[in-house]
Design a protein around this motif. Sequence first.
Motif, PDB file in Angstrom:
ATOM      1  N   ILE A 173       0.836  -1.211   0.000  1.00  0.00           N
ATOM      2  CA  ILE A 173       0.000   0.000   0.000  1.00  0.00           C
ATOM      3  C   ILE A 173       0.862   1.248   0.000  1.00  0.00           C
ATOM      4  CG2 ILE A 173      -1.682   1.333   1.318  1.00  0.00           C
ATOM      5  CD1 ILE A 173      -2.890  -1.260   2.284  1.00  0.00           C
ATOM      6  N   ALA A 174       1.907   1.247   0.810  1.00  0.00           N
ATOM      7  CA  ALA A 174       2.816   2.392   0.867  1.00  0.00           C
ATOM      8  C   ALA A 174       3.514   2.580  -0.474  1.00  0.00           C
ATOM      9  CB  ALA A 174       3.843   2.193   1.977  1.00  0.00           C
ATOM     10  N   ALA A 175       3.895   1.474  -1.109  1.00  0.00           N
ATOM     11  CA  ALA A 175       4.542   1.560  -2.423  1.00  0.00           C
ATOM     12  C   ALA A 175       3.598   2.161  -3.456  1.00  0.00           C
ATOM     13  CB  ALA A 175       5.016   0.175  -2.857  1.00  0.00           C
ATOM     14  N   ALA A 176       2.325   1.742  -3.400  1.00  0.00           N
ATOM     15  CA  ALA A 176       1.341   2.267  -4.349  1.00  0.00           C
ATOM     16  C   ALA A 176       1.115   3.765  -4.140  1.00  0.00           C
ATOM     17  CB  ALA A 176       0.028   1.512  -4.194  1.00  0.00           C
ATOM     18  N   ILE A 177       1.056   4.172  -2.863  1.00  0.00           N
ATOM     19  CA  ILE A 177       0.888   5.599  -2.565  1.00  0.00           C
ATOM     20  C   ILE A 177       2.084   6.390  -3.056  1.00  0.00           C
ATOM     21  CG2 ILE A 177       0.710   7.297  -0.708  1.00  0.00           C
ATOM     22  CD1 ILE A 177      -0.891   5.224   0.878  1.00  0.00           C
ATOM     23  N   SER A 178       3.276   5.844  -2.838  1.00  0.00           N
ATOM     24  CA  SER A 178       4.498   6.523  -3.269  1.00  0.00           C
ATOM     25  C   SER A 178       4.522   6.711  -4.785  1.00  0.00           C
ATOM     26  CB  SER A 178       5.721   5.717  -2.818  1.00  0.00           C
ATOM     27  OG  SER A 178       6.903   6.320  -3.294  1.00  0.00           O
ATOM     28  N   GLU A 179       4.205   5.642  -5.505  1.00  0.00           N
ATOM     29  CA  GLU A 179       4.184   5.733  -6.966  1.00  0.00           C
ATOM     30  C   GLU A 179       3.098   6.698  -7.437  1.00  0.00           C
ATOM     31  OE1 GLU A 179       6.241   4.466  -9.162  1.00  0.00           O
ATOM     32  OE2 GLU A 179       7.448   3.553  -7.567  1.00  0.00           O
ATOM     33  N   GLY A 180       1.960   6.682  -6.748  1.00  0.00           N
ATOM     34  CA  GLY A 180       0.866   7.591  -7.112  1.00  0.00           C
ATOM     35  C   GLY A 180       1.257   9.050  -6.959  1.00  0.00           C
ATOM     36  N   LEU A 181       1.991   9.350  -5.892  1.00  0.00           N
ATOM     37  CA  LEU A 181       2.451  10.724  -5.679  1.00  0.00           C
ATOM     38  C   LEU A 181       3.393  11.181  -6.790  1.00  0.00           C
ATOM     39  CD1 LEU A 181       3.023  10.638  -1.815  1.00  0.00           C
ATOM     40  CD2 LEU A 181       1.348  12.057  -3.043  1.00  0.00           C
ATOM     41  N   ILE A 182       4.280  10.302  -7.211  1.00  0.00           N
ATOM     42  CA  ILE A 182       5.216  10.648  -8.284  1.00  0.00           C
ATOM     43  C   ILE A 182       4.464  10.886  -9.590  1.00  0.00           C
ATOM     44  CG2 ILE A 182       7.114   9.797  -9.706  1.00  0.00           C
ATOM     45  CD1 ILE A 182       8.169   8.360  -7.231  1.00  0.00           C
ATOM     46  N   ILE A 183       3.483  10.022  -9.875  1.00  0.00           N
ATOM     47  CA  ILE A 183       2.686  10.183 -11.096  1.00  0.00           C
ATOM     48  C   ILE A 183       1.926  11.505 -11.077  1.00  0.00           C
ATOM     49  CG2 ILE A 183       0.703   9.284 -12.369  1.00  0.00           C
ATOM     50  CD1 ILE A 183       1.653   6.468 -11.570  1.00  0.00           C
TER      51      ILE A 183
END
Length: 207
Positions: A145-155
């Motif tokens: 979940i944290a990885a998905a949030i991190s990638e979402g922020l970059i996108i």
Amino acid sequence: MTDWLGDMKGLCHMGKAAEPSAPFRMEVRLKSARDLFNSLDPSPLVERDLDTRVEEFIIAWAEEAPRQAPLHLVIHLPGDPGLTAETGTLESAVQTYFRMSEARTQRKLNKLLAEGRRSALIGSVFLVACMAAAQLVRTMASNPIAAAISEGLIIIGWVANWRPVSILLYEWRPLRKDLQILARLSTLAVELRTEDTSAPQVASGRS
């Protein structure tokens, strides 16, 4: 004014075979010199807007002209010797109109580029903030979940920069092209030619 637009197309000479330095002629036939301008514009002739169809016609053919060729507009009118005295006034009015159009387009381009620079600055700051937040999320947790949030922020950070990238890479180019055309048209030479309306008319063929 419904018939003369067809005459325009039939009379226009693209001049592709001419030398680059030779004048590029655009020829139109009008019922009256006043048909060149917007009939609803109450301004004096020298400050009047061109008729929309006439303007589109002139710009379309100017885009086909060789870059170094001077532009020359020939207006065919019904026979009236007195009309030739209007040549200087018409030329001044046409040139004034395109100079004003050039100035408006330049202001529009300047405004667009200023918006692009502001958007780029804001987008860059936002991207840095998103990347910092993404890194913070990764350090706080290592689950999916944290990885998905991190990638979402970059996108999100990169998507926020779409507008300035679009402006600075693409959107200014058509305006720059319009400016070049309008600059050439601001020195457009205008010539009036009268015709003998009593002579039999021969239909113009399309070239």
